[in-house]
Design a protein around this motif. Structure first.
Motif, mmCIF file in Angstrom:
data_model
loop_
_atom_site.group_PDB
_atom_site.id
_atom_site.type_symbol
_atom_site.label_atom_id
_atom_site.label_comp_id
_atom_site.label_asym_id
_atom_site.label_seq_id
_atom_site.Cartn_x
_atom_site.Cartn_y
_atom_site.Cartn_z
ATOM 1 N N ILE B 25 0.353 20.476 38.724
ATOM 2 C CA ILE B 25 1.586 19.679 38.729
ATOM 3 C C ILE B 25 2.065 19.526 37.289
ATOM 4 O O ILE B 25 1.391 18.932 36.453
ATOM 5 N N ARG B 187 -5.646 15.525 44.627
ATOM 6 C CA ARG B 187 -4.538 14.620 44.947
ATOM 7 C C ARG B 187 -4.735 13.258 44.300
ATOM 8 O O ARG B 187 -3.779 12.655 43.809
ATOM 9 N N GLY B 190 -3.826 13.620 40.811
ATOM 10 C CA GLY B 190 -2.428 13.976 40.567
ATOM 11 C C GLY B 190 -2.290 15.272 39.784
ATOM 12 O O GLY B 190 -1.311 15.467 39.061
ATOM 13 N N CYS B 192 -2.741 18.458 41.364
ATOM 14 C CA CYS B 192 -2.238 19.498 42.270
ATOM 15 C C CYS B 192 -1.862 18.783 43.561
ATOM 16 O O CYS B 192 -2.573 17.869 43.975
ATOM 17 N N ASP B 193 -0.745 19.164 44.175
ATOM 18 C CA ASP B 193 -0.356 18.443 45.397
ATOM 19 C C ASP B 193 -1.163 18.886 46.610
ATOM 20 O O ASP B 193 -1.094 18.270 47.672
ATOM 21 N N ASN B 195 -0.835 21.183 48.671
ATOM 22 C CA ASN B 195 -0.039 21.556 49.837
ATOM 23 C C ASN B 195 -0.234 23.030 50.179
ATOM 24 O O ASN B 195 0.381 23.911 49.584
ATOM 25 N N SER B 200 0.696 25.951 47.378
ATOM 26 C CA SER B 200 0.281 25.395 46.093
ATOM 27 C C SER B 200 -1.234 25.234 46.018
ATOM 28 O O SER B 200 -1.774 24.883 44.985
ATOM 29 N N GLU B 330 -6.564 10.010 52.202
ATOM 30 C CA GLU B 330 -5.386 10.293 51.384
ATOM 31 C C GLU B 330 -5.171 9.123 50.439
ATOM 32 O O GLU B 330 -5.258 7.968 50.844
ATOM 33 N N GLU B 332 -2.472 7.986 49.263
ATOM 34 C CA GLU B 332 -1.345 7.157 49.686
ATOM 35 C C GLU B 332 -1.778 6.110 50.710
ATOM 36 O O GLU B 332 -1.286 4.990 50.703
ATOM 37 N N SER B 369 3.826 8.329 53.742
ATOM 38 C CA SER B 369 4.818 8.257 52.669
ATOM 39 C C SER B 369 6.158 7.729 53.196
ATOM 40 O O SER B 369 7.062 7.427 52.428
#
Lengths: 95, 482
Positions: B25, B187, B190, B192-193, B195, B200, B330, B332, B369
């Motif tokens: 990222i 993740r 922060g 690399c996402d 996904n 990615s 996760e 989040e 999210s």
């Protein structure tokens, strides 16, 4: 260490350079000349000398993470032998 | 009991190692100032460096270096203060330089490890061999034209971390658990996402098989597998293929293969035999990458809480292992939970988040999210439960109304008159009415039919519109029926 014409043929192939068969012995001789020169350099006593990656800067210069480039598809594609819209077009390569 | 596959000659053990490519990222690319955003117009995020124009010089992006170091620290790995970039030479239409700038002999990150948790609750350490920085290639599109491939160089030059594991995994499950945990750590950091749909994060899977107690046999590499489920399937499919080769008297050749997701089998990439002669050499454009220990220490001091630490903290709060698992999966979700739990009973918060809230997410097909109820509002609802403004069952009604209206729970309770009745006199009045309407049942109860107590509770709750405090109803009924 020395190289023969088979090694030269392979190196040329890996580099995608077309070399005529009759040019191979001459190139092999040139390569061997370079290798002999390296062997000569290796006779220098380097014990106690740190290995180095180059003779210039000793460390990479860093840049900030900012978007400063791009937005120039036309310029990037200007020299393309073939294109489709904003894409480069190449002969189909499928594995 | 360890995992084995049964062949004609008995059980076979499988050996798996993974090479994961994780897109870093960052705003701009590893060696150029072009943007990295996904989904832009073709070739709109390309500098002359990324397009391999002659005479262009790469300059490294400091954030990409920091992200690699951050990831290394998160993997409890050695950080190499001196590393170097090499050229990996090969020809492909989406690699305009004719080489990939990578790190071969001297990666920025050395040995580390990841602890994975398996379905039976056991844990296992998986070794990390190394992590290095390299450039991503462009994207080839093969299905738009009968005889041409289209090339988009937007991805060309984006920073990748290649994370190589030791051959420590022994089952498809362990490979899946490793990839899941690695993605979770990336993740949390922060960096690399993770996904996999957008590419990615991609995995190359190395598989071999052996009989118990043997040394490693020849491995094959299954390239570019793009989901955790497919990695697990590819491991098993490739292992079964190799077992068949060995048992039919053949030998497994070391080669690169592709996983055919439709048929569930691997097949050989018919590459030329010299495709793997990359002729690495130090990139003459790039002096060594030298880090200060103090710079690395500053990154270390700023690391966020990692999944393992967070899990330990949640367990210490008294949450169940299941709740801890789903809440930390996760980042989040964990952040949402902590907002709900802040200054409140952690177990009550966990019950609501993993219970009604997760159920609502599933039912509405929403994501953490984009939650149907904010963490702040859910927290306020918990306050209303704790101070007895609403009962547990009324709270569920309020929660549904919060989803429908998006309003704060306090507002809904006021507007709809859902406030719990805790006034003794008011509840006594309702009970008296219920008793007057059911004189026969009162007599039965008083003559010893204890089971009728539940009937009175139900009637009283119903008569109060569900708003009477259930504990008080119980207490007052006992007194008045006596």
């Amino acid at each position: 260490m020395s190289v023969d014409t088979a090694a030269i043929r392979r190196i040329a192939k890996l580099a995608r350079i077309h070399v005529e068969e009759e040019a191979l012995p001459g190139l092999a001789a040139e390569f061997n000349g370079i290798l002999q020169w390296i062997e000569q350099l290796q006779q220098v006593d380097t014990s106690g000398v740190e290995p180095m990656a180059g003779g210039g800067a000793t460390a990479l210069r860093w840049r900030q993470d900012e978007v400063t480039d791009g937005g120039q598809a036309e310029k990037v594609l200007a020299n393309a032998p073939d294109r489709e819209g904003e894409y480069f077009a190449v002969p189909k390569v499928v594995e | 009991m360890s995992y084995t596959l049964e062949g004609k000659t008995g059980p076979w053990e499988i050996v798996v190692g993974l090479e994961v490519h994780a897109q870093v990222i960052s705003n701009s690319k590893l060696f150029s100032g072009a943007a990295t955003a996904f989904g832009a117009e073709p070739n709109s995020q390309v500098s002359f460096i990324d397009a391999g124009f002659p005479g262009m010089l790469p300059t490294i992006n400091e954030v990409c270096i920091a992200q690699a170091v951050r990831t290394g620290l998160g993997l409890k790995a050695e950080i190499n203060l001196w590393s170097r970039f090499d050229r990996k030479n090969y020809f492909y239409a989406d690699l305009p330089q004719g080489y990939q700038i990578s790190q071969f002999a001297h990666p920025i990150v050395g040995k580390g490890e990841i602890e994975v948790t398996l379905a039976d609750g056991s844990t296992k350490m998986i070794g990390i061999t190394r992590l290095h920085l390299e450039q991503d290639a462009g994207k080839s599109i093969h299905d738009q034209h009968p005889s041409k491939s289209f090339i988009d160089l937007n991805r060309s030059g984006v920073a990748l971390m290649e994370i190589v594991s030791e051959p420590d995994m022994r089952s498809p499950e362990e490979a899946g658990a490793y990839l899941t945990k690695l993605r979770q750590i990336l993740r949390y950091l922060g960096t690399c996402d993770g996904n996999m749909d957008e590419g990615s994060m991609r995995a190359d899977v190395n598989v071999s098989v052996r009989k118990a107690g043997e040394e490693f046999r020849t491995r094959c590499e299954v390239k570019n597998v793009n989901s955790i489920r497919f990695v697990m399937q590819a491991v098993e499919a490739e292992a079964l293929r190799q077992i068949e080769v060995w048992e039919s008297g053949g030998t497994v050749d070391q080669e690169t293969r592709l996983f055919d997701t439709a048929r569930g089998i691997t097949r050989s990439m018919r590459s030329k035999e010299d495709a793997h002669d990359y002729r690495y050499f130090p990139d003459p454009d790039l002096p060594p990458l030298v880090l200060e220990q103090s710079w690395v220490d500053a990154i270390k001091a700023s690391l966020p809480e990692l999944p393992d630490e967070r899990r330990a903290r949640y367990l210490a709060l008294g949450l169940t292992p299941y709740d801890v698992h789903v809440l930390t999966l996760e980042k989040e979700t964990a952040v949402f939970f902590e907002t709900v739990a802040k200054g409140r009973d952690a177990k009550l918060a966990a019950n609501w988040v993993t219970g009604d809230f997760f159920a609502a997410l599933n039912r509405l097909k929403r994501d953490i999210s984009d939650p149907p109820v904010t963490a702040e509002h859910l927290g306020e609802l918990l306050d209303l439960v704790s101070d007895n403004t609403v009962s547990g069952s009324l709270a569920k009604q309020v929660f549904e109304a919060m989803i429908e209206t998006g309003k704060a729970p306090g507002v809904i309770v006021e507007e709809r008159g859902l406030k719990q009745v805790t006034d003794t006199g008011a509840i006594e009045k309702v009970i008296a009415e219920v008793m007057a309407a059911n004189e026969g049942k009162v007599a039965e109860y008083r003559s010893g039919k204890d089971k009728l107590f539940g009937f009175f509770v139900g009637q009283t709750m119903k008569a109060s519109g569900g708003k009477a405090n259930p504990a008080m109803v119980n207490e007052l009924l006992k007194k008045m029926l006596a």
